[in-house]
Scaffold this motif. Structure first.
Motif, PDB file in Angstrom:
ATOM      1  N   ASN A  86      29.180 120.560  46.893  1.00 50.10           N
ATOM      2  CA  ASN A  86      29.856 121.703  46.187  1.00 50.10           C
ATOM      3  C   ASN A  86      28.942 122.886  46.743  1.00 50.10           C
ATOM      4  O   ASN A  86      28.035 123.351  46.084  1.00 50.10           O
ATOM      5  CB  ASN A  86      29.654 121.855  44.717  1.00 50.10           C
ATOM      6  N   TRP A  87      29.434 123.229  47.929  1.00 49.40           N
ATOM      7  CA  TRP A  87      28.765 124.363  48.522  1.00 49.40           C
ATOM      8  C   TRP A  87      28.704 125.807  47.637  1.00 49.40           C
ATOM      9  O   TRP A  87      27.627 126.617  48.083  1.00 49.40           O
ATOM     10  CB  TRP A  87      29.071 124.739  49.754  1.00 49.40           C
ATOM     11  N   ARG A  88      29.390 126.149  46.853  1.00 47.22           N
ATOM     12  CA  ARG A  88      29.641 127.044  46.098  1.00 47.22           C
ATOM     13  C   ARG A  88      28.518 127.222  45.170  1.00 47.22           C
ATOM     14  O   ARG A  88      27.976 128.210  44.895  1.00 47.22           O
ATOM     15  CB  ARG A  88      30.901 127.406  45.614  1.00 47.22           C
ATOM     16  N   VAL A  89      28.313 126.147  44.307  1.00 45.40           N
ATOM     17  CA  VAL A  89      27.067 126.024  43.425  1.00 45.40           C
ATOM     18  C   VAL A  89      25.754 125.976  44.421  1.00 45.40           C
ATOM     19  O   VAL A  89      24.830 126.715  43.770  1.00 45.40           O
ATOM     20  CB  VAL A  89      27.315 124.693  42.756  1.00 45.40           C
ATOM     21  N   GLY A  91      25.076 127.488  47.134  1.00 51.53           N
ATOM     22  CA  GLY A  91      24.903 128.814  47.751  1.00 51.53           C
ATOM     23  C   GLY A  91      24.482 129.710  46.914  1.00 51.53           C
ATOM     24  O   GLY A  91      23.552 130.580  46.908  1.00 51.53           O
ATOM     25  N   LEU A  92      25.128 129.561  45.391  1.00 53.97           N
ATOM     26  CA  LEU A  92      24.672 130.452  44.132  1.00 53.97           C
ATOM     27  C   LEU A  92      23.412 130.088  43.774  1.00 53.97           C
ATOM     28  O   LEU A  92      22.696 131.246  43.653  1.00 53.97           O
ATOM     29  CB  LEU A  92      25.596 130.391  43.276  1.00 53.97           C
ATOM     30  N   ILE A 299      32.252 131.928  39.078  1.00 51.66           N
ATOM     31  CA  ILE A 299      32.677 130.952  39.970  1.00 51.66           C
ATOM     32  C   ILE A 299      33.640 130.016  39.396  1.00 51.66           C
ATOM     33  O   ILE A 299      34.156 129.217  40.041  1.00 51.66           O
ATOM     34  CB  ILE A 299      31.760 130.467  40.844  1.00 51.66           C
ATOM     35  N   THR A 376      34.421 121.167  40.959  1.00 45.22           N
ATOM     36  CA  THR A 376      34.254 121.218  42.778  1.00 45.22           C
ATOM     37  C   THR A 376      35.274 121.982  43.285  1.00 45.22           C
ATOM     38  O   THR A 376      35.289 122.120  44.570  1.00 45.22           O
ATOM     39  CB  THR A 376      34.028 119.719  43.238  1.00 45.22           C
ATOM     40  N   ASP A 378      37.923 125.315  43.903  1.00 50.47           N
ATOM     41  CA  ASP A 378      37.806 126.636  43.986  1.00 50.47           C
ATOM     42  C   ASP A 378      38.866 127.201  42.754  1.00 50.47           C
ATOM     43  O   ASP A 378      40.276 127.010  43.196  1.00 50.47           O
ATOM     44  CB  ASP A 378      37.848 127.475  45.264  1.00 50.47           C
TER      45      ASP A 378
END
Length: 382
Positions: A86-89, A91-92, A299, A376, A378
């Motif tokens: 989960n690159w969004r988490v 990255g955040l 997000i 996971t 978007d």
């Protein structure tokens, strides 16, 4: 996983913090912690000689390792690949921990200890102490706060591991930039007068991470592997985990007592300085938690994931900050004193934020998912 259904307004399950279903230790945790703080301060003031045995026997370090073991033994490590995917988490968390957090702490240190604000004299030693704290991202007590707030064990474990690896390389660089480079560039040369280097090595950071995360991490993995292979996952989750769960809170209370005992004399002798350092630290914890919690919700993460994100960003690795401050400036220095005040303030403030998180869990609509592992996708893909 602890959560098996939707949570939100009106939910009265134990994991949502319903006081009717909590045991005495959980229900009155705030009372026990403040009591432990009072006992620690009193013990350190009345019998200052206890500081020697506490340090010689490494009681604070042992307490930290023991209280981190149950959450790490509870984690389902088979889910970690999903967490790291989960690159969004991730990255955040990277932005929160390595951009927003250090910058906010540096700003607060400037406001309170640079001498630029009328009525607040320059205190270079406390400025550096806050810098040492702000650059050290949490790898220890965040597991406890996340556990108490019913956050995702898998996500907090993944984020802590992620930050630990990043910290080995970056901590020395961050301390150098925010502690030595930026003040002169901003016209605050007096804050670092006479200091040319901190000499913080990656090995120092690595050793601290191995001690405070590696040992309980290895213990948790080994326990889950052996337990589930020998008696199955159902026995492990329903019989073994409840047996070790109380260790977290018991070890937390013991750690609070010995931690406060080591500084009991200083707290009583200089309460004004403690309060002065406490103000920017309190602002930091609250702002970082609320901003990070809001970003996680923004997000589309569910409650357990959002909570893991919030506490990971709001906590700091005080053990590392203290160790480095003592190594560079000495155990009796004001810089070291400032870093020691850090965990004394973190305990009550982060405990209060646990209750804030549980309030958000009950009052906000978290949708259909209940596990951070499910968050996971978007939300913009629909």
């Amino acid at each position: 996983m602890r959560n098996t259904h939707d949570h939100g307004p009106g939910c009265d399950c134990e994991s949502c913090g319903d006081p009717r279903s909590m045991d005495v230790l959980d229900k009155y945790l705030t009372v026990w912690i403040f009591g432990a703080m009072a006992v620690g301060v009193g013990l350190g003031y009345v019998a200052p000689s206890v500081t020697g045995p506490i340090r010689d026997l490494h009681l604070v370090e042992i307490g930290l390792v023991v209280m981190m073991y149950p959450p790490l033994a509870k984690a389902d490590y088979a889910q970690l690949p999903t967490v790291f995917s989960n690159w969004r988490v991730l990255g955040l968390s990277l932005v929160q921990n390595w951009l927003i957090g250090p910058t906010l702490m540096f700003g607060l240190a400037v406001v309170f200890f640079s001498g630029l604000v009328p009525g607040l004299p320059a205190r270079p030693e406390y400025f550096l102490g806050l810098v040492f704290i702000g650059m050290a991202r949490c790898i220890a007590m965040v597991l406890v706060w996340n556990e108490l707030a019913d956050g995702s064990t898998e996500y907090v474990t993944g984020l802590v591991a992620f930050n630990s690896l990043f910290q080995i390389v970056t901590y020395g660089v961050y301390v150098w930039v925010f502690g030595l480079v930026l003040p002169p560039l901003l016209g605050m040369e007096t804050l670092v007068a006479g200091i040319t280097a901190f000499d913080v090595t990656p090995m120092q950071v690595f050793e601290a991470i191995v001690a405070f995360l590696g040992i309980p991490f290895a213990g948790g993995i080994l326990t889950r592997y052996v337990g589930t292979r020998a008696k199955g996952e159902e026995w492990y989750d329903e019989a073994f985990v409840p047996r070790i769960d109380p260790l977290t809170l018991v070890a937390l209370l013991v750690t609070v007592i010995v931690m406060f005992a080591t500084q009991g004399g200083n707290i009583v002798a200089a309460p004004g300085d403690v309060l002065l350092i406490a103000v920017p630290l309190t602002i930091y914890f609250v702002v970082m938690f609320l901003v990070s919690f809001g970003m996680g919700r923004g997000i589309g993460a569910d409650y357990s994931t959002t909570t893991a994100i919030g506490f990971t960003a709001a906590s700091n690795n005080f053990e590392l900050a203290i160790a480095v401050a003592v190594a560079v400036f000495g155990v009796g220095s004001s810089v070291a004193f400032a870093t020691v005040v850090g965990p004394l303030i973190e305990v009550p403030v982060l405990l209060a934020l646990v209750n804030v998180a549980l309030y958000f869990q009950r009052r906000l609509d978290w949708g259909a998912t209940s596990s951070g592992i499910d968050a996971t996708t978007d939300p913009t893909d629909d």
